[in-house]
Design an enzyme around this catalytic site. Structure first.
Site, mmCIF file in Angstrom:
data_model
loop_
_atom_site.group_PDB
_atom_site.id
_atom_site.type_symbol
_atom_site.label_atom_id
_atom_site.label_comp_id
_atom_site.label_asym_id
_atom_site.label_seq_id
_atom_site.Cartn_x
_atom_site.Cartn_y
_atom_site.Cartn_z
ATOM 1 N N LYS A 50 9.336 2.237 -3.481
ATOM 2 C CA LYS A 50 8.569 1.514 -4.509
ATOM 3 C C LYS A 50 7.808 2.545 -5.321
ATOM 4 O O LYS A 50 7.069 3.361 -4.771
ATOM 5 C CB LYS A 50 7.564 0.559 -3.860
ATOM 6 C CG LYS A 50 8.181 -0.718 -3.341
ATOM 7 C CD LYS A 50 7.064 -1.686 -2.974
ATOM 8 C CE LYS A 50 7.605 -2.921 -2.308
ATOM 9 N NZ LYS A 50 6.519 -3.800 -1.824
ATOM 10 N N GLU A 75 -3.298 1.585 8.084
ATOM 11 C CA GLU A 75 -1.872 1.274 7.930
ATOM 12 C C GLU A 75 -1.106 1.654 9.207
ATOM 13 O O GLU A 75 -0.122 1.010 9.564
ATOM 14 C CB GLU A 75 -1.276 2.007 6.720
ATOM 15 C CG GLU A 75 -2.021 1.785 5.400
ATOM 16 C CD GLU A 75 -1.673 0.482 4.671
ATOM 17 O OE1 GLU A 75 -0.913 -0.334 5.215
ATOM 18 O OE2 GLU A 75 -2.182 0.304 3.536
ATOM 19 N N HIS A 113 -6.475 -7.126 -0.718
ATOM 20 C CA HIS A 113 -6.409 -6.919 -2.168
ATOM 21 C C HIS A 113 -7.516 -7.665 -2.888
ATOM 22 O O HIS A 113 -8.083 -7.164 -3.863
ATOM 23 C CB HIS A 113 -5.047 -7.367 -2.717
ATOM 24 C CG HIS A 113 -3.976 -6.352 -2.523
ATOM 25 N ND1 HIS A 113 -2.633 -6.673 -2.506
ATOM 26 C CD2 HIS A 113 -4.035 -5.013 -2.348
ATOM 27 C CE1 HIS A 113 -1.933 -5.575 -2.306
ATOM 28 N NE2 HIS A 113 -2.749 -4.558 -2.205
ATOM 29 N N HIS A 163 -3.061 -7.596 3.667
ATOM 30 C CA HIS A 163 -3.149 -7.184 2.263
ATOM 31 C C HIS A 163 -3.565 -8.307 1.314
ATOM 32 O O HIS A 163 -4.050 -8.015 0.225
ATOM 33 C CB HIS A 163 -1.826 -6.563 1.808
ATOM 34 C CG HIS A 163 -1.653 -5.134 2.281
ATOM 35 N ND1 HIS A 163 -1.596 -4.792 3.610
ATOM 36 C CD2 HIS A 163 -1.524 -3.965 1.596
ATOM 37 C CE1 HIS A 163 -1.442 -3.480 3.721
ATOM 38 N NE2 HIS A 163 -1.390 -2.950 2.514
ATOM 39 N N LYS A 210 8.983 1.510 9.377
ATOM 40 C CA LYS A 210 9.153 1.192 7.955
ATOM 41 C C LYS A 210 10.605 1.417 7.536
ATOM 42 O O LYS A 210 11.168 0.621 6.774
ATOM 43 C CB LYS A 210 8.197 2.009 7.075
ATOM 44 C CG LYS A 210 8.371 1.633 5.602
ATOM 45 C CD LYS A 210 7.150 1.743 4.746
ATOM 46 C CE LYS A 210 7.439 1.194 3.344
ATOM 47 N NZ LYS A 210 6.382 1.470 2.380
ATOM 48 N N HIS A 229 -8.524 1.438 -0.232
ATOM 49 C CA HIS A 229 -7.442 0.511 0.075
ATOM 50 C C HIS A 229 -7.318 0.264 1.587
ATOM 51 O O HIS A 229 -7.285 -0.883 2.047
ATOM 52 C CB HIS A 229 -6.125 1.035 -0.500
ATOM 53 C CG HIS A 229 -4.941 0.222 -0.098
ATOM 54 N ND1 HIS A 229 -4.684 -1.025 -0.644
ATOM 55 C CD2 HIS A 229 -3.971 0.431 0.817
ATOM 56 C CE1 HIS A 229 -3.594 -1.519 -0.080
ATOM 57 N NE2 HIS A 229 -3.140 -0.652 0.810
HETATM 58 N N1 LIG Z 1 4.861 2.828 -3.046
HETATM 59 C C1 LIG Z 1 4.401 2.199 -1.993
HETATM 60 O O1 LIG Z 1 5.157 1.625 -1.190
HETATM 61 C C2 LIG Z 1 2.934 2.190 -1.734
HETATM 62 C C3 LIG Z 1 2.442 1.736 -0.503
HETATM 63 C C4 LIG Z 1 1.079 1.791 -0.265
HETATM 64 C C5 LIG Z 1 0.221 2.300 -1.239
HETATM 65 N N2 LIG Z 1 0.738 2.741 -2.431
HETATM 66 C C6 LIG Z 1 -0.152 3.307 -3.466
HETATM 67 O O2 LIG Z 1 -0.738 4.493 -2.951
HETATM 68 C C7 LIG Z 1 -1.962 4.741 -3.626
HETATM 69 C C8 LIG Z 1 -3.007 5.177 -2.636
HETATM 70 O O3 LIG Z 1 -2.561 6.348 -2.007
HETATM 71 P P1 LIG Z 1 -3.575 7.360 -1.281
HETATM 72 O O4 LIG Z 1 -4.482 6.600 -0.432
HETATM 73 O O5 LIG Z 1 -2.732 8.427 -0.701
HETATM 74 O O6 LIG Z 1 -4.481 7.855 -2.507
HETATM 75 P P2 LIG Z 1 -4.475 9.165 -3.424
HETATM 76 O O7 LIG Z 1 -3.116 9.617 -3.758
HETATM 77 O O8 LIG Z 1 -5.402 8.881 -4.558
HETATM 78 O O9 LIG Z 1 -5.178 10.251 -2.484
HETATM 79 C C9 LIG Z 1 -6.510 10.049 -2.069
HETATM 80 C C10 LIG Z 1 -7.402 11.241 -2.409
HETATM 81 O O10 LIG Z 1 -7.118 12.304 -1.498
HETATM 82 C C11 LIG Z 1 -6.856 13.510 -2.211
HETATM 83 N N3 LIG Z 1 -5.895 14.251 -1.378
HETATM 84 C C12 LIG Z 1 -4.592 13.972 -1.197
HETATM 85 N N4 LIG Z 1 -4.057 14.772 -0.269
HETATM 86 C C13 LIG Z 1 -5.045 15.600 0.139
HETATM 87 C C14 LIG Z 1 -5.113 16.629 1.107
HETATM 88 N N5 LIG Z 1 -4.070 16.938 1.870
HETATM 89 N N6 LIG Z 1 -6.282 17.266 1.266
HETATM 90 C C15 LIG Z 1 -7.377 16.909 0.525
HETATM 91 N N7 LIG Z 1 -7.384 15.925 -0.380
HETATM 92 C C16 LIG Z 1 -6.235 15.269 -0.568
HETATM 93 C C17 LIG Z 1 -6.351 13.072 -3.541
HETATM 94 O O11 LIG Z 1 -6.557 14.069 -4.514
HETATM 95 C C18 LIG Z 1 -7.164 11.812 -3.803
HETATM 96 O O12 LIG Z 1 -8.409 12.170 -4.345
HETATM 97 C C19 LIG Z 1 -2.310 3.454 -4.364
HETATM 98 O O13 LIG Z 1 -2.102 3.645 -5.736
HETATM 99 C C20 LIG Z 1 -1.318 2.434 -3.807
HETATM 100 O O14 LIG Z 1 -0.977 1.448 -4.756
HETATM 101 C C21 LIG Z 1 2.059 2.687 -2.681
HETATM 102 ZN ZN LIG Z 2 -1.410 -0.859 2.047
#
Ligand SMILES: NC(=O)c1ccc[n+]([C@@H]2O[C@H](COP(=O)([O-])OP(=O)(O)OC[C@H]3O[C@@H](n4cnc5c(N)ncnc54)[C@H](O)[C@@H]3O)[C@@H](O)[C@H]2O)c1
Ligand SMILES: [Zn+2]
Length: 375
Positions: free
Chosen positions: A152, A194, A260, A256, A235, A274
Site C-alpha cells: 500500500k 502494531e 483513527h 484502527h 502480514k 498513530h
Molecule cells: N502502507 C501501509 O501499509 C501503512 C501501514 C501503516 C502505516 N502507514 C503509514 O506510515 C506512516 C507512519 O509511519 P512511521 O510511524 O514510521 O512514521 P515516520 O515515517 O514519520 O517516522 C517517525 C519519525 O521517526 C523518524 N525516524 C525514522 N527512522 C528513524 C531512525 N531509525 N532513527 C531516528 N529517527 C527515525 C522520522 O524522521 C520521523 O520523524 C503514516 O503515514 C501511516 O499512514 C502505512
Molecule cells: Zn496502524
C-alpha cells in the site's frame, strides 16, 4: 566482495504473490549488505534513495557507502521529516527528482525511512515512467512490521489520510533491526502497538511470548529480530491471501476504527501518535467485544494490561489534552468507515479477530459515552 558483513544469516520471509513475490530480510546490521543485495537483484541498476531529513542525518551516509562499495551509482532525494511530506507538493518534488536523476525502468528507488517515506517513495515509484521497482529499507518499528510490507502506497488528501494511492509491491524489503536503536523511545513504543496487534489478532502463543519477552524486544538483540519476523510472517501470509483487502486483510485494522477517530480528534498531532491511538483503539475493541459477550472480561483486561505495561495508553483519560466529545467522536468514526443504515464495521474479537459489518452505531455511542464519563 562477497564476504558476508554479518555474522549470522538474516531471517527471510517470503511474500508469495506470484510474479510480484518478494523477500523480507530481517537482521541486525543488514544495511551494510544493501549494495550487494541490490546487485544480486538487479545487476547494472542505478539507485535513487528517498529519505527524510532526520533519517538522512543518522543513516543515509551508511546506506550510500553500502551502495557505493558494490560499485552502484546512487542519487539522494531528501524530504522534510513528518506526516506533512505525504502531500501533493512533496510527491511532485520526489517525482521530478527521480526523473532528474535519470532513474530509468531497469533502475531502483530505495525508500529509506519510516512509514511516511515508504508510502511516499513507493507511490512516486508507482507513478514515474508508469512504474519503477522499489526496495523498502524501513527504519521505524512500525515500518518494519507493517507499512513496508504489502504494497500500500500513497499520500494524504485534504479530505483524509491515505486517500490518494496505489497498490505497488516492493521488490525487496531489508529490515535492519539495528536501525531502530536510534529511534526515539516513544516512536518505538508506538510501533510496538502494531507488534502486539499481531498477537492479539489471533496468535495467542505470540502474545504470551510478548508478555514475557517485551523488554528484550525493546532492548534489541535476538528477541527483537524474532518478534519482527513473526509479524512479517503474519502480514506476508495475510497479504498473499488477500492483497487488495477484499476480506482477511481488514483484520489488520484491529483497533484502527476507534484509533483513527482519536487520531483525527487530536488533529493527527504529536499529542497522540498513530501507534498510541492503535493501542487505545485495541483496548477499546477488546472491551467492546467483552461487553457484547463475545469474549471474557478477563481477556480484555489481559490485552489492556500488556499494552499499559509497555507504557502505551489504554484509557481515554490517558490522552494528553483530552479527547473530543461523543458527537465529534461518532462523526469521526462514521467518516472512517462506511456506514450503512446506522451500522458500522469494526474488527471485534471472539477468540480470534473477525470483521463485524453490522455493529449498531447506537451501541458504540453508548459504550463510548460510558468510557468518557468513567475517564
Ligand atoms: N502502507 C501501509 O501499509 C501503512 C501501514 C501503516 C502505516 N502507514 C503509514 O506510515 C506512516 C507512519 O509511519 P512511521 O510511524 O514510521 O512514521 P515516520 O515515517 O514519520 O517516522 C517517525 C519519525 O521517526 C523518524 N525516524 C525514522 N527512522 C528513524 C531512525 N531509525 N532513527 C531516528 N529517527 C527515525 C522520522 O524522521 C520521523 O520523524 C503514516 O503515514 C501511516 O499512514 C502505512
Ligand atoms: Zn496502524
Amino acid at each position: 566482495m562477497t564476504a558476508p558483513l554479518r555474522q549470522t544469516e538474516p531471517s527471510v520471509v517470503r511474500v508469495a504473490l506470484g510474479e510480484r513475490a518478494y523477500d523480507i530480510l530481517i537482521g541486525r546490521g543488514l544495511l551494510a549488505n544493501l549494495g550487494e543485495r541490490i546487485k544480486m537483484l538487479r545487476p547494472g541498476a542505478r539507485v535513487a534513495i528517498v529519505t527524510d531529513e532526520a533519517v538522512a542525518k543518522i543513516h543515509l551516509g551508511a546506506a550510500e557507502a553500502a551502495i557505493k562499495s558494490s560499485g552502484i551509482d546512487s542519487a539522494r532525494i531528501v524530504v522534510p521529516a513528518g506526516e506533512s511530506s505525504k502531500s501533493y507538493a512533496t510527491l511532485e518534488k520526489v517525482c521530478e527528482a527521480i526523473i532528474a536523476a535519470r532513474v530509468e525502468r531497469n533502475d531502483l528507488i530505495v525508500a529509506l525511512g519510516g512509514g511516511v517515506i515508504g508510502d511516499l517513495a513507493g507511490f512516486a515509484a508507482s507513478c514515474v515512467r508508469r512504474g519503477l521497482d522499489f526496495v523498502q529499507v524501513p527504519t521505524t518499528l512500525l515500518a518494519q512490521v507493517d507499512s513496508s510490507v504489502g504494497g500500500k502506497t500513497g499520500i494524504n488528501s485534504r479530505q483524509g489520510k491515505n486517500l490518494i494511492g496505489t497498490f505497488h509491491q516492493p521488490v525487496l524489503v531489508i529490515a535492519d533491526t539495528a536501525l531502530l536503536d536510534t529511534l526515539p523511545k516513544r516512536e518505538f513504543r508506538a510501533g510496538y502497538a502494531e507488534v502486539a496487534k499481531y498477537g492479539l489478532l489471533g496468535d495467542a502463543a505470540f502474545f504470551a511470548w510478548l508478555e514475557k519477552n517485551w523488554q528484550d524486544v525493546f532492548a534489541g538483540g535476538p528477541a527483537r529480530e524474532q518478534a519482527i519476523a513473526v509479524c512479517c510472517r503474519a502480514k506476508a501470509g495475510i497479504v498473499a491471501r488477500d492483497e487488495r483487502e477484499t476480506g482477511e486483510r481488514a483484520l489488520l485494522n484491529l483497533g484502527h476504527t476507534f484509533g483513527h477517530a482519536l487520531e483525527a480528534g487530536c488533529g493527527f498531532s504529536d499529542m497522540l501518535l498513530h501507534g498510541e491511538a492503535v493501542a487505545l483503539g485495541t483496548a477499546l475493541a477488546f472491551e467492546f467485544s467483552a461487553q457484547k459477550g463475545l469474549i471474557a472480561a478477563s481477556e480484555a483486561a489481559r490485552a489492556a494490561a500488556h499494552l499499559a505495561a509497555v507504557g502505551l495508553p489504554t484509557h481515554l483519560k490517558d490522552v494528553p489534552g483530552g479527547v473530543p466529545g461523543i458527537d465529534i467522536l461518532m462523526d469521526l468514526i462514521a467518516q472512517d468507515k462506511k456506514v450503512k443504515r446506522g451500522t458500522l464495521t469494526f474488527i471485534l474479537l471472539r477468540g480470534r479477530a473477525f470483521v463485524e459489518n453490522n455493529v449498531d452505531a447506537a451501541e458504540v455511542r453508548t459504550f463510548l459515552e460510558q468510557k468518557l464519563t468513567s475517564a
